[in-house]
Write a protein that holds these residues in place. Structure first.
Motif, PDB file in Angstrom:
ATOM      1  N   UNK A   7       0.701  28.694 -19.425  1.00 60.96           N
ATOM      2  CA  UNK A   7       0.250  27.407 -18.895  1.00 60.96           C
ATOM      3  C   UNK A   7       1.196  26.953 -17.782  1.00 60.96           C
ATOM      4  N   UNK A   8       0.617  26.584 -16.645  1.00 58.66           N
ATOM      5  CA  UNK A   8       1.399  26.138 -15.501  1.00 58.66           C
ATOM      6  C   UNK A   8       1.711  27.236 -14.506  1.00 58.66           C
ATOM      7  N   UNK A   9       1.516  28.507 -14.903  1.00 51.02           N
ATOM      8  CA  UNK A   9       1.784  29.613 -13.984  1.00 51.02           C
ATOM      9  C   UNK A   9       0.598  29.813 -13.046  1.00 51.02           C
ATOM     10  N   UNK A  10       0.832  30.526 -11.965  1.00 46.37           N
ATOM     11  CA  UNK A  10      -0.225  30.800 -10.995  1.00 46.37           C
ATOM     12  C   UNK A  10      -0.353  32.300 -10.774  1.00 46.37           C
ATOM     13  N   UNK A  26      -3.063  28.210 -14.271  1.00 44.09           N
ATOM     14  CA  UNK A  26      -3.472  28.206 -15.672  1.00 44.09           C
ATOM     15  C   UNK A  26      -3.244  26.810 -16.249  1.00 44.09           C
ATOM     16  N   UNK A  27      -4.309  26.220 -16.815  1.00 48.20           N
ATOM     17  CA  UNK A  27      -4.203  24.869 -17.374  1.00 48.20           C
ATOM     18  C   UNK A  27      -4.148  24.864 -18.897  1.00 48.20           C
ATOM     19  N   UNK A  28      -4.696  25.898 -19.547  1.00 50.48           N
ATOM     20  CA  UNK A  28      -4.612  26.017 -21.006  1.00 50.48           C
ATOM     21  C   UNK A  28      -4.869  27.463 -21.390  1.00 50.48           C
ATOM     22  N   UNK A  29      -4.553  27.820 -22.636  1.00 48.17           N
ATOM     23  CA  UNK A  29      -4.711  29.202 -23.073  1.00 48.17           C
ATOM     24  C   UNK A  29      -5.003  29.262 -24.569  1.00 48.17           C
ATOM     25  N   UNK A  30      -5.529  30.402 -25.003  1.00 48.54           N
ATOM     26  CA  UNK A  30      -5.777  30.673 -26.422  1.00 48.54           C
ATOM     27  C   UNK A  30      -5.639  32.170 -26.636  1.00 48.54           C
ATOM     28  N   UNK A  31      -5.212  32.563 -27.846  1.00 45.60           N
ATOM     29  CA  UNK A  31      -4.974  33.974 -28.144  1.00 45.60           C
ATOM     30  C   UNK A  31      -5.768  34.404 -29.364  1.00 45.60           C
ATOM     31  N   UNK A  43      -7.325  32.502 -20.705  1.00 47.88           N
ATOM     32  CA  UNK A  43      -6.643  31.533 -19.848  1.00 47.88           C
ATOM     33  C   UNK A  43      -7.680  30.710 -19.083  1.00 47.88           C
ATOM     34  N   UNK A  44      -7.655  29.401 -19.285  1.00 49.61           N
ATOM     35  CA  UNK A  44      -8.496  28.510 -18.495  1.00 49.61           C
ATOM     36  C   UNK A  44      -7.702  28.122 -17.255  1.00 49.61           C
ATOM     37  N   UNK A  45      -8.261  28.416 -16.095  1.00 49.86           N
ATOM     38  CA  UNK A  45      -7.538  28.183 -14.844  1.00 49.86           C
ATOM     39  C   UNK A  45      -8.429  27.436 -13.867  1.00 49.86           C
ATOM     40  N   UNK A  46      -7.815  26.941 -12.789  1.00 51.82           N
ATOM     41  CA  UNK A  46      -8.585  26.269 -11.752  1.00 51.82           C
ATOM     42  C   UNK A  46      -8.204  26.824 -10.392  1.00 51.82           C
ATOM     43  N   UNK A  47      -9.200  26.853  -9.512  1.00 48.26           N
ATOM     44  CA  UNK A  47      -9.016  27.377  -8.162  1.00 48.26           C
ATOM     45  C   UNK A  47      -8.153  26.424  -7.343  1.00 48.26           C
ATOM     46  N   UNK A  48      -7.256  26.982  -6.538  1.00 50.97           N
ATOM     47  CA  UNK A  48      -6.414  26.161  -5.679  1.00 50.97           C
ATOM     48  C   UNK A  48      -7.131  25.655  -4.444  1.00 50.97           C
TER      49      UNK A  48
END
Length: 221
Positions: A7-10, A26-31, A43-48
């Motif tokens: 979370x927080x990485x790009x 990456x805004x959130x994650x699950x394993x 990994x839930x992520x958002x486009x820059x």
């Protein structure tokens, strides 16, 4: 498998929404996984660029997360079956990524690499230190009955397309040829690793059922 949070990485990729190169955050994650399938990281992520969300997945095959997230949603292509060896899935996914980035010549090269990997995985290698040319490996697969005449013809066309991409000829690979190359390579992977295994399992199950039925008929009442 690393326990460090993502979370927080790009990471760089081509956005599946706006189709532009971007740094996704990456805004959130699950394993999950780990018992009957490889551990995976969602990994839930958002486009820059457009800030639309998308879902990525990484897998761990014993050496940690692969570091190359695969788009799970939104997805324009179906995921390959896990019956396809991981190395071939990675090669084919890279071919898809090249196509998404409009790098059609690179797509053709990656399709050829996938084809070569399939041949080697099927045991089509030459003497130690002297690998066979791809053309010869495909002929061997046909002669050993691993592929039929039509699949051999498909594979040869993929080989020629890959050669066109790998060597400077002054002619680039078209979008249509790259798309067809991807589709044919996927069909070849499905045939060798999914449908063939499924058909063998079907035949074995049918044979077992017939044997049990025959045994029941011959047993005294």
């Amino acid at each position: 498998m690393s326990d460090a949070s993502r979370v927080g990485t790009t990471f760089p990729l081509v956005c599946p929404h706006c189709e532009k190169p971007t740094l996704a955050k990456v805004t959130s994650e699950a394993r999950g996984g780990g018992e009957h399938e490889p551990p995976y990281l969602l990994e839930l992520a958002e486009c820059g660029n457009c800030f639309d969300p998308f879902l990525m997945m990484e897998e761990d095959y014993g050496q940690g997360w692969d570091g190359d997230p695969l788009a799970v949603w939104p997805r324009q292509q179906r995921p390959l079956s896990l019956n396809v060896p991981a190395a071939m899935r990675r090669e084919h996914e890279e071919a898809r990524q090249c196509f998404s980035a409009k790098a059609y010549t690179a797509t053709a090269v990656m399709v050829r690499r996938t084809l070569e990997g399939v041949c080697l995985d099927q045991g089509m290698s030459g003497a130690v230190g002297r690998p066979k040319p791809l053309f010869k490996m495909l002929e061997q697969m046909r002669d050993e009955g691993k592929i039929d005449g039509q699949l051999f013809e498909w594979a040869q066309e993929l080989r020629v397309l890959g050669n066109q991409g790998a060597h400077f000829t002054g002619t680039s690979v078209s979008r249509e040829d790259a798309a067809d190359g991807l589709a044919l390579a996927e069909a070849l992977l499905d045939y060798l690793y999914v449908f063939s295994a499924q058909f063998e399992a079907f035949k074995a199950r049918r044979a077992e059922a017939k044997a049990k039925a025959k045994e029941g008929e011959s047993s005294p009442a």
